[in-house]
Design a protein around this motif. Structure first.
Motif, PDB file in Angstrom:
ATOM      1  N   PRO A  96       0.586  -1.178  -0.084  1.00  0.00           N
ATOM      2  CA  PRO A  96      -0.106   0.199  -0.018  1.00  0.00           C
ATOM      3  C   PRO A  96       1.081   1.335  -0.102  1.00  0.00           C
ATOM      4  N   ASP A  97       2.122   1.287   0.715  1.00  0.00           N
ATOM      5  CA  ASP A  97       2.900   2.369   0.746  1.00  0.00           C
ATOM      6  C   ASP A  97       3.777   2.497  -0.384  1.00  0.00           C
ATOM      7  N   ARG A  98       3.482   2.095  -1.530  1.00  0.00           N
ATOM      8  CA  ARG A  98       4.676   2.083  -2.715  1.00  0.00           C
ATOM      9  C   ARG A  98       3.850   2.280  -3.963  1.00  0.00           C
ATOM     10  N   THR A  99       4.511   2.962  -4.787  1.00  0.00           N
ATOM     11  CA  THR A  99       4.186   3.095  -6.252  1.00  0.00           C
ATOM     12  C   THR A  99       4.750   2.048  -7.204  1.00  0.00           C
ATOM     13  N   ILE A 100       4.316   2.386  -8.637  1.00  0.00           N
ATOM     14  CA  ILE A 100       4.900   1.250  -9.471  1.00  0.00           C
ATOM     15  C   ILE A 100       5.518   2.011 -10.597  1.00  0.00           C
ATOM     16  N   GLU A 101       6.577   1.587 -10.768  1.00  0.00           N
ATOM     17  CA  GLU A 101       7.614   2.039 -12.274  1.00  0.00           C
ATOM     18  C   GLU A 101       7.512   1.018 -13.096  1.00  0.00           C
ATOM     19  N   VAL A 102       7.091   1.221 -14.315  1.00  0.00           N
ATOM     20  CA  VAL A 102       6.872   0.513 -15.305  1.00  0.00           C
ATOM     21  C   VAL A 102       8.111   0.476 -16.515  1.00  0.00           C
ATOM     22  N   HIS A 103       9.125  -0.330 -16.522  1.00  0.00           N
ATOM     23  CA  HIS A 103      10.224   0.191 -17.394  1.00  0.00           C
ATOM     24  C   HIS A 103      10.297  -0.832 -18.696  1.00  0.00           C
ATOM     25  N   PHE A 104      10.155  -0.383 -19.784  1.00  0.00           N
ATOM     26  CA  PHE A 104      10.238  -1.071 -20.867  1.00  0.00           C
ATOM     27  C   PHE A 104      11.623  -1.287 -21.432  1.00  0.00           C
ATOM     28  N   GLU A 105      12.320  -2.318 -21.462  1.00  0.00           N
ATOM     29  CA  GLU A 105      13.369  -2.582 -21.928  1.00  0.00           C
ATOM     30  C   GLU A 105      13.688  -2.552 -23.455  1.00  0.00           C
ATOM     31  N   SER A 106      12.679  -3.334 -23.885  1.00  0.00           N
ATOM     32  CA  SER A 106      12.858  -3.254 -25.558  1.00  0.00           C
ATOM     33  C   SER A 106      11.240  -3.708 -25.870  1.00  0.00           C
ATOM     34  N   PHE A 107      10.720  -3.186 -27.238  1.00  0.00           N
ATOM     35  CA  PHE A 107       9.866  -3.674 -27.629  1.00  0.00           C
ATOM     36  C   PHE A 107       9.738  -3.761 -29.096  1.00  0.00           C
ATOM     37  N   ASP A 108       8.838  -4.533 -29.738  1.00  0.00           N
ATOM     38  CA  ASP A 108       8.741  -4.550 -31.216  1.00  0.00           C
ATOM     39  C   ASP A 108       7.246  -4.834 -31.410  1.00  0.00           C
ATOM     40  N   VAL A 109       6.345  -3.759 -31.403  1.00  0.00           N
ATOM     41  CA  VAL A 109       4.988  -3.925 -31.539  1.00  0.00           C
ATOM     42  C   VAL A 109       4.576  -3.226 -33.082  1.00  0.00           C
ATOM     43  N   PRO A 110       4.367  -3.899 -33.949  1.00  0.00           N
ATOM     44  CA  PRO A 110       4.144  -3.129 -35.402  1.00  0.00           C
ATOM     45  C   PRO A 110       3.031  -2.384 -35.252  1.00  0.00           C
ATOM     46  N   CYS A 111       3.164  -1.063 -35.724  1.00  0.00           N
ATOM     47  CA  CYS A 111       1.870  -0.172 -35.800  1.00  0.00           C
ATOM     48  C   CYS A 111       1.011  -0.617 -36.896  1.00  0.00           C
ATOM     49  N   ASP A 112       1.499  -0.794 -37.989  1.00  0.00           N
ATOM     50  CA  ASP A 112       0.964  -1.074 -39.234  1.00  0.00           C
ATOM     51  C   ASP A 112       0.162  -2.499 -39.188  1.00  0.00           C
ATOM     52  N   HIS A 113       0.277  -3.199 -38.151  1.00  0.00           N
ATOM     53  CA  HIS A 113      -0.521  -4.596 -37.901  1.00  0.00           C
ATOM     54  C   HIS A 113      -1.339  -4.345 -36.666  1.00  0.00           C
ATOM     55  N   HIS A 114      -1.782  -2.954 -36.444  1.00  0.00           N
ATOM     56  CA  HIS A 114      -2.505  -2.668 -35.395  1.00  0.00           C
ATOM     57  C   HIS A 114      -2.183  -3.267 -34.009  1.00  0.00           C
ATOM     58  N   GLY A 115      -0.775  -3.262 -33.916  1.00  0.00           N
ATOM     59  CA  GLY A 115      -0.347  -3.580 -32.547  1.00  0.00           C
ATOM     60  C   GLY A 115      -0.108  -2.357 -31.672  1.00  0.00           C
ATOM     61  N   LEU A 116      -0.460  -2.637 -30.278  1.00  0.00           N
ATOM     62  CA  LEU A 116      -0.377  -1.446 -29.409  1.00  0.00           C
ATOM     63  C   LEU A 116      -0.221  -1.776 -28.067  1.00  0.00           C
ATOM     64  N   LEU A 117       0.665  -0.882 -27.170  1.00  0.00           N
ATOM     65  CA  LEU A 117       0.912  -1.256 -25.901  1.00  0.00           C
ATOM     66  C   LEU A 117       0.168   0.099 -25.228  1.00  0.00           C
ATOM     67  N   ALA A 118      -0.475  -0.078 -23.989  1.00  0.00           N
ATOM     68  CA  ALA A 118      -1.003   0.923 -23.265  1.00  0.00           C
ATOM     69  C   ALA A 118      -0.543   0.766 -21.848  1.00  0.00           C
ATOM     70  N   VAL A 119      -0.134   1.740 -21.166  1.00  0.00           N
ATOM     71  CA  VAL A 119       0.315   2.082 -19.706  1.00  0.00           C
ATOM     72  C   VAL A 119      -1.007   2.492 -19.047  1.00  0.00           C
ATOM     73  N   VAL A 120      -1.582   2.034 -17.969  1.00  0.00           N
ATOM     74  CA  VAL A 120      -2.573   2.518 -17.201  1.00  0.00           C
ATOM     75  C   VAL A 120      -2.308   2.867 -15.868  1.00  0.00           C
ATOM     76  N   ASP A 121      -2.591   4.101 -15.486  1.00  0.00           N
ATOM     77  CA  ASP A 121      -2.172   4.478 -14.109  1.00  0.00           C
ATOM     78  C   ASP A 121      -3.435   4.050 -13.172  1.00  0.00           C
ATOM     79  N   GLY A 122      -3.247   3.027 -12.674  1.00  0.00           N
ATOM     80  CA  GLY A 122      -4.294   2.325 -11.868  1.00  0.00           C
ATOM     81  C   GLY A 122      -4.777   0.882 -12.577  1.00  0.00           C
TER      82      GLY A 122
END
Length: 331
Positions: A96-122
């Motif tokens: 409860p007394d911590r937050t979360i840091e999400v670190h992307f070390e690498s990614f290969d998500v083709p936009c032209d194939h409708h790939g998508l990543l989304a980070v949600v605060d919550g």
């Protein structure tokens, strides 16, 4: 957020509810059982195995379940096994007394194939967000970051930080062999406000630190709320503290609506839609209050005007059997 995220979230929400509500029917379907076990990680603080993403198998943990709950650092890797456009998610949860840091070390998500990543605060479940918009300092549009493309760890890192102890990474990768590597860190939060409960026994103190703010503690199960200490509305408009105990005052939504604690429940995560069982305020160092909340989501919400240094300490225990649930719901 993704257009298909609602259906995926409904599945996880129904699983969490089925795990905690004894009256829910659970069949023998392997996929459902797998998700039930994953949802149990919310309370058990467990995580996955090992994997690889372009580097050694010993270093990375694989994401193999579409709904994955974790409190570990990782790093985690996901490689799409097919061209499916299913939307999946990594649900990060910490103390409860911590937050979360999400670190992307690498990614290969083709936009032209409708790939998508989304980070949600919550967390997003059943199409609703925790914390709700009324309980968060940022508007919803600023709490969701969407992107796609290609990046490598040696070029740059994308880092996202949550405002509370829950965060979500949603992804759609409809191209076999593409994916990402992500890790997490859990820095201390000196003033936690909105909290997703990770314990059925440990008490937690909601406090506004003199701010005009709403702070909410939720548990994704029917619960019994025990109020351990109460100090709400103890300072007047001129900043004069009132040290004399008043005891616990009830129905404060009509007596003192600007400074109160709402105890209630909801079918979903939106805390603004909760059914209030009781609203309390006052100064009471030894309150004798236990409220049964026979809802899918148990909610304790501290509402503060900013004129008072408010705090309430509570523990939320799970309603664990049919008899208790029936008594709590008046059946």
């Amino acid at each position: 957020m993704f257009s298909k995220s609602i259906s995926a979230s409904i599945l996880l929400f129904s699983v969490v509810g089925a795990f905690h509500v004894v009256r829910a029917a659970i069949d023998n379907d392997h996929r459902q059982q797998q998700l039930i076990n994953e949802a149990a990680n919310i309370l058990a603080y467990e995580a996955g195995a090992k994997t690889s993403f372009e580097i050694s198998r010993e270093r990375y943990q694989p994401i193999t379940d579409c709904m994955f709950v974790t409190s570990e650092n990782g790093p985690f890797s996901y490689i799409s096994p097919s061209d499916s456009d299913d939307v999946c998610g990594i649900y990060f949860l910490t103390d409860p007394d911590r937050t979360i840091e999400v670190h992307f070390e690498s990614f290969d998500v083709p936009c032209d194939h409708h790939g998508l990543l989304a980070v949600v605060d919550g967390w997003e479940l059943n199409g609703e967000l925790f914390p709700s918009e009324g309980d968060h300092s940022l508007p919803i549009k600023e709490r969701v970051t969407e992107f796609c493309g290609k990046s490598r760890w040696y070029r740059s890192k994308k880092i996202f930080t949550s405002s509370q102890n829950a965060a979500l990474l949603q992804y759609r990768i409809p191209m076999r062999g593409k994916g990402f590597v992500v890790s997490a860190r859990y820095p201390k939060n000196p003033r936690p406000c909105n909290v997703l409960s990770v314990s059925t026994t440990d008490p937690f103190t909601l406090r506004n630190y003199g701010r005009r703010i709403n702070c909410t503690l939720i548990a994704i199960y029917p619960g019994i709320v025990q109020v351990i200490a109460l100090g709400v509305g103890g300072t007047n408009l001129h900043g004069v503290s009132r040290m004399t105990e008043t005891g616990t005052l009830h129905k404060c939504d009509t007596k003192s609506p600007q400074d109160q604690v709402q105890i209630g429940g909801s079918r979903n995560l939106d805390t603004t839609k909760l059914d209030v069982i009781d609203s309390i305020c006052g100064i009471d160092s030894k309150p004798d209050i236990k409220e049964s909340v026979p809802y899918d989501v148990t909610i304790v919400r501290l509402i503060s005007s900013g004129y008072c240094d408010n705090s309430v300490t509570v523990a939320i225990r799970s309603i664990i059997d049919n008899d208790m649930l029936e008594i709590a719901s008046g059946l």
